[in-house]
Design a protein around this motif. Structure first.
Motif, PDB file in Angstrom:
ATOM      1  N   GLU A 117       1.813   2.489  -2.637  1.00  0.00           N
ATOM      2  CA  GLU A 117       1.896   1.496  -3.714  1.00  0.00           C
ATOM      3  C   GLU A 117       1.823   2.151  -5.085  1.00  0.00           C
ATOM      4  O   GLU A 117       1.145   1.663  -5.992  1.00  0.00           O
ATOM      5  CB  GLU A 117       0.849   0.398  -3.531  1.00  0.00           C
ATOM      6  N   TRP A 118       2.507   3.250  -5.203  1.00  0.00           N
ATOM      7  CA  TRP A 118       2.639   3.948  -6.471  1.00  0.00           C
ATOM      8  C   TRP A 118       3.476   3.088  -7.404  1.00  0.00           C
ATOM      9  O   TRP A 118       4.612   2.733  -7.099  1.00  0.00           O
ATOM     10  CB  TRP A 118       3.291   5.305  -6.223  1.00  0.00           C
ATOM     11  N   GLN A 119       2.917   2.727  -8.551  1.00  0.00           N
ATOM     12  CA  GLN A 119       3.561   1.767  -9.443  1.00  0.00           C
ATOM     13  C   GLN A 119       4.894   2.273  -9.993  1.00  0.00           C
ATOM     14  O   GLN A 119       5.763   1.492 -10.346  1.00  0.00           O
ATOM     15  CB  GLN A 119       2.619   1.423 -10.607  1.00  0.00           C
ATOM     16  N   ARG A 120       5.052   3.584 -10.052  1.00  0.00           N
ATOM     17  CA  ARG A 120       6.302   4.146 -10.570  1.00  0.00           C
ATOM     18  C   ARG A 120       7.489   3.783  -9.673  1.00  0.00           C
ATOM     19  O   ARG A 120       8.588   3.542 -10.162  1.00  0.00           O
ATOM     20  CB  ARG A 120       6.156   5.658 -10.665  1.00  0.00           C
ATOM     21  N   ILE A 121       7.259   3.735  -8.360  1.00  0.00           N
ATOM     22  CA  ILE A 121       8.321   3.338  -7.439  1.00  0.00           C
ATOM     23  C   ILE A 121       8.673   1.878  -7.636  1.00  0.00           C
ATOM     24  O   ILE A 121       9.847   1.500  -7.653  1.00  0.00           O
ATOM     25  CB  ILE A 121       7.890   3.604  -5.985  1.00  0.00           C
ATOM     26  N   PHE A 122       7.657   1.045  -7.810  1.00  0.00           N
ATOM     27  CA  PHE A 122       7.910  -0.385  -7.966  1.00  0.00           C
ATOM     28  C   PHE A 122       8.630  -0.699  -9.273  1.00  0.00           C
ATOM     29  O   PHE A 122       9.267  -1.743  -9.391  1.00  0.00           O
ATOM     30  CB  PHE A 122       6.596  -1.167  -7.894  1.00  0.00           C
ATOM     31  N   GLN A 123       8.532   0.184 -10.269  1.00  0.00           N
ATOM     32  CA  GLN A 123       9.257  -0.041 -11.513  1.00  0.00           C
ATOM     33  C   GLN A 123      10.762   0.061 -11.298  1.00  0.00           C
ATOM     34  O   GLN A 123      11.530  -0.687 -11.909  1.00  0.00           O
ATOM     35  CB  GLN A 123       8.823   0.978 -12.571  1.00  0.00           C
ATOM     36  N   PHE A 124      11.193   0.980 -10.421  1.00  0.00           N
ATOM     37  CA  PHE A 124      12.617   1.180 -10.189  1.00  0.00           C
ATOM     38  C   PHE A 124      13.126   0.398  -8.988  1.00  0.00           C
ATOM     39  O   PHE A 124      14.296   0.053  -8.924  1.00  0.00           O
ATOM     40  CB  PHE A 124      12.914   2.676 -10.001  1.00  0.00           C
ATOM     41  N   VAL A 142      24.301  14.427   9.119  1.00  0.00           N
ATOM     42  CA  VAL A 142      24.235  13.883   7.751  1.00  0.00           C
ATOM     43  C   VAL A 142      23.512  12.544   7.752  1.00  0.00           C
ATOM     44  O   VAL A 142      22.670  12.267   6.877  1.00  0.00           O
ATOM     45  CB  VAL A 142      25.658  13.753   7.158  1.00  0.00           C
ATOM     46  N   LEU A 143      23.814  11.701   8.740  1.00  0.00           N
ATOM     47  CA  LEU A 143      23.116  10.410   8.838  1.00  0.00           C
ATOM     48  C   LEU A 143      21.620  10.607   9.052  1.00  0.00           C
ATOM     49  O   LEU A 143      20.804   9.856   8.501  1.00  0.00           O
ATOM     50  CB  LEU A 143      23.700   9.579   9.983  1.00  0.00           C
ATOM     51  N   ARG A 144      21.255  11.603   9.841  1.00  0.00           N
ATOM     52  CA  ARG A 144      19.834  11.885  10.061  1.00  0.00           C
ATOM     53  C   ARG A 144      19.162  12.352   8.768  1.00  0.00           C
ATOM     54  O   ARG A 144      17.993  12.049   8.523  1.00  0.00           O
ATOM     55  CB  ARG A 144      19.675  12.926  11.168  1.00  0.00           C
ATOM     56  N   CYS A 145      19.890  13.086   7.933  1.00  0.00           N
ATOM     57  CA  CYS A 145      19.341  13.492   6.629  1.00  0.00           C
ATOM     58  C   CYS A 145      19.060  12.275   5.755  1.00  0.00           C
ATOM     59  O   CYS A 145      18.037  12.202   5.064  1.00  0.00           O
ATOM     60  CB  CYS A 145      20.301  14.454   5.918  1.00  0.00           C
ATOM     61  N   TYR A 146      19.983  11.291   5.785  1.00  0.00           N
ATOM     62  CA  TYR A 146      19.731  10.040   5.056  1.00  0.00           C
ATOM     63  C   TYR A 146      18.500   9.325   5.625  1.00  0.00           C
ATOM     64  O   TYR A 146      17.686   8.778   4.871  1.00  0.00           O
ATOM     65  CB  TYR A 146      20.950   9.116   5.133  1.00  0.00           C
ATOM     66  N   ALA A 147      18.372   9.329   6.952  1.00  0.00           N
ATOM     67  CA  ALA A 147      17.208   8.692   7.576  1.00  0.00           C
ATOM     68  C   ALA A 147      15.917   9.385   7.156  1.00  0.00           C
ATOM     69  O   ALA A 147      14.893   8.724   6.945  1.00  0.00           O
ATOM     70  CB  ALA A 147      17.363   8.717   9.101  1.00  0.00           C
ATOM     71  N   ILE A 148      15.963  10.718   7.004  1.00  0.00           N
ATOM     72  CA  ILE A 148      14.778  11.468   6.560  1.00  0.00           C
ATOM     73  C   ILE A 148      14.375  11.044   5.156  1.00  0.00           C
ATOM     74  O   ILE A 148      13.199  10.759   4.883  1.00  0.00           O
ATOM     75  CB  ILE A 148      15.055  12.988   6.614  1.00  0.00           C
ATOM     76  N   VAL A 149      15.359  10.973   4.252  1.00  0.00           N
ATOM     77  CA  VAL A 149      15.068  10.614   2.858  1.00  0.00           C
ATOM     78  C   VAL A 149      14.505   9.198   2.770  1.00  0.00           C
ATOM     79  O   VAL A 149      13.505   8.946   2.079  1.00  0.00           O
ATOM     80  CB  VAL A 149      16.340  10.766   1.995  1.00  0.00           C
ATOM     81  N   ILE A 150      15.121   8.260   3.489  1.00  0.00           N
ATOM     82  CA  ILE A 150      14.659   6.865   3.425  1.00  0.00           C
ATOM     83  C   ILE A 150      13.285   6.722   4.061  1.00  0.00           C
ATOM     84  O   ILE A 150      12.430   5.969   3.565  1.00  0.00           O
ATOM     85  CB  ILE A 150      15.689   5.927   4.087  1.00  0.00           C
ATOM     86  N   ALA A 151      13.032   7.451   5.156  1.00  0.00           N
ATOM     87  CA  ALA A 151      11.711   7.387   5.798  1.00  0.00           C
ATOM     88  C   ALA A 151      10.633   7.960   4.878  1.00  0.00           C
ATOM     89  O   ALA A 151       9.514   7.426   4.810  1.00  0.00           O
ATOM     90  CB  ALA A 151      11.736   8.130   7.129  1.00  0.00           C
ATOM     91  N   LEU A 152      10.958   9.041   4.152  1.00  0.00           N
ATOM     92  CA  LEU A 152      10.006   9.573   3.162  1.00  0.00           C
ATOM     93  C   LEU A 152       9.743   8.545   2.074  1.00  0.00           C
ATOM     94  O   LEU A 152       8.613   8.373   1.615  1.00  0.00           O
ATOM     95  CB  LEU A 152      10.555  10.861   2.547  1.00  0.00           C
ATOM     96  N   PHE A 153      10.794   7.848   1.669  1.00  0.00           N
ATOM     97  CA  PHE A 153      10.663   6.810   0.651  1.00  0.00           C
ATOM     98  C   PHE A 153       9.755   5.680   1.135  1.00  0.00           C
ATOM     99  O   PHE A 153       8.924   5.159   0.381  1.00  0.00           O
ATOM    100  CB  PHE A 153      12.052   6.290   0.299  1.00  0.00           C
ATOM    101  N   VAL A 154       9.899   5.307   2.425  1.00  0.00           N
ATOM    102  CA  VAL A 154       9.046   4.270   3.015  1.00  0.00           C
ATOM    103  C   VAL A 154       7.588   4.721   3.007  1.00  0.00           C
ATOM    104  O   VAL A 154       6.681   3.952   2.660  1.00  0.00           O
ATOM    105  CB  VAL A 154       9.514   3.943   4.448  1.00  0.00           C
ATOM    106  N   ALA A 155       7.348   5.995   3.367  1.00  0.00           N
ATOM    107  CA  ALA A 155       5.965   6.506   3.401  1.00  0.00           C
ATOM    108  C   ALA A 155       5.349   6.514   2.004  1.00  0.00           C
ATOM    109  O   ALA A 155       4.183   6.148   1.825  1.00  0.00           O
ATOM    110  CB  ALA A 155       5.949   7.909   3.999  1.00  0.00           C
ATOM    111  N   VAL A 156       6.134   6.906   0.990  1.00  0.00           N
ATOM    112  CA  VAL A 156       5.610   6.940  -0.386  1.00  0.00           C
ATOM    113  C   VAL A 156       5.384   5.522  -0.894  1.00  0.00           C
ATOM    114  O   VAL A 156       4.421   5.255  -1.626  1.00  0.00           O
ATOM    115  CB  VAL A 156       6.563   7.728  -1.300  1.00  0.00           C
ATOM    116  N   ALA A 157       6.244   4.584  -0.505  1.00  0.00           N
ATOM    117  CA  ALA A 157       6.085   3.185  -0.947  1.00  0.00           C
ATOM    118  C   ALA A 157       4.782   2.591  -0.441  1.00  0.00           C
ATOM    119  O   ALA A 157       4.206   1.701  -1.083  1.00  0.00           O
ATOM    120  CB  ALA A 157       7.273   2.349  -0.482  1.00  0.00           C
ATOM    121  N   GLU A 158       4.283   3.066   0.706  1.00  0.00           N
ATOM    122  CA  GLU A 158       3.027   2.543   1.241  1.00  0.00           C
ATOM    123  C   GLU A 158       1.816   2.959   0.412  1.00  0.00           C
ATOM    124  O   GLU A 158       0.749   2.394   0.549  1.00  0.00           O
ATOM    125  CB  GLU A 158       2.841   2.999   2.696  1.00  0.00           C
TER     126      GLU A 158
END
Length: 197
Positions: A89-96, A71-87
């Motif tokens: 610089e999609w403005q929609r992410i920065f809004q939230f 389960v912890l690894r699943c959380y790590a997967i989601v957060i790592a995907l979030f880090v990749a999308v944040a790079e």
């Protein structure tokens, strides 16, 4: 006696405006290019962390011994995907998630994902290749996160945002100038047709 004769070199032969040098206006900012390259490296590191955590989670759920680790690894997967999308610089992410716009906040999240990937690595999950993937991905993302934190504290992220706005305004001015040039050519051709008639 004053002479009205002008020097022929000072009199313009043609009153048409000079053509716009697009190569001069479209010059690339080397600082922004370096930032894009570093963002690409960070995104690749995050994706490698995703792959490493996916294999570890599959192994944890298959063995059945480490459900909580899976389960912890699943959380790590989601957060790592979030880090990749944040790079991206999609403005929609920065809004939230306004904190990710600042490099220090982004770097802390990257360090967190790298530490999770390294701490949850399973030496028995996939042999030597899997261990190497987990170590390389976690240390790459850890390095990128530390660089983001240090440069964020030095206000380099603010400098990047300023130069990005400057580049965007330059590109907008270039588009406006191109539209004006096209309109001028259309008017000149219309005037030439009317003068022939």
């Amino acid at each position: 006696m004053s002479s009205t004769h002008q020097d022929p070199e000072l009199v313009p032969e043609d009153d048409t405006p000079p053509l716009l040098d697009h190569q001069y206006v479209k010059r690339n900012d080397s600082f922004l290019v370096a930032c894009r390259c570093f963002s690409g490296i960070t995104a690749i590191s995050a994706i490698l962390c995703v792959v490493a955590n996916v294999f570890s989670a599959i192994h944890a759920f298959k063995s059945g011994d480490d459900i909580f680790g899976g389960v912890l690894r699943c959380y790590a997967i989601v957060i790592a995907l979030f880090v990749a999308v944040a790079e991206t610089e999609w403005q929609r992410i920065f809004q939230f998630w306004r904190i990710l716009e600042y490099w220090a906040g982004r770097g802390m999240l990257q360090v967190f994902v790298a530490v999770m990937t390294r701490a949850l690595s399973d030496l028995e999950s996939g042999g030597q290749a899997m261990v190497i993937l987990q170590q390389v991905s976690s240390y790459m993302l850890l390095g990128c996160g530390l660089v983001y934190i240090i440069t964020g504290l030095l206000c380099i992220g603010h400098l990047k945002r300023y130069r990005m706005k400057k580049a965007e305004s330059r590109e907008q001015a270039l588009r406006d100038l191109e539209e004006l040039e096209q309109r001028r050519r259309e008017l000149e051709s219309l005037l030439a047709r009317k003068s022939r008639n």
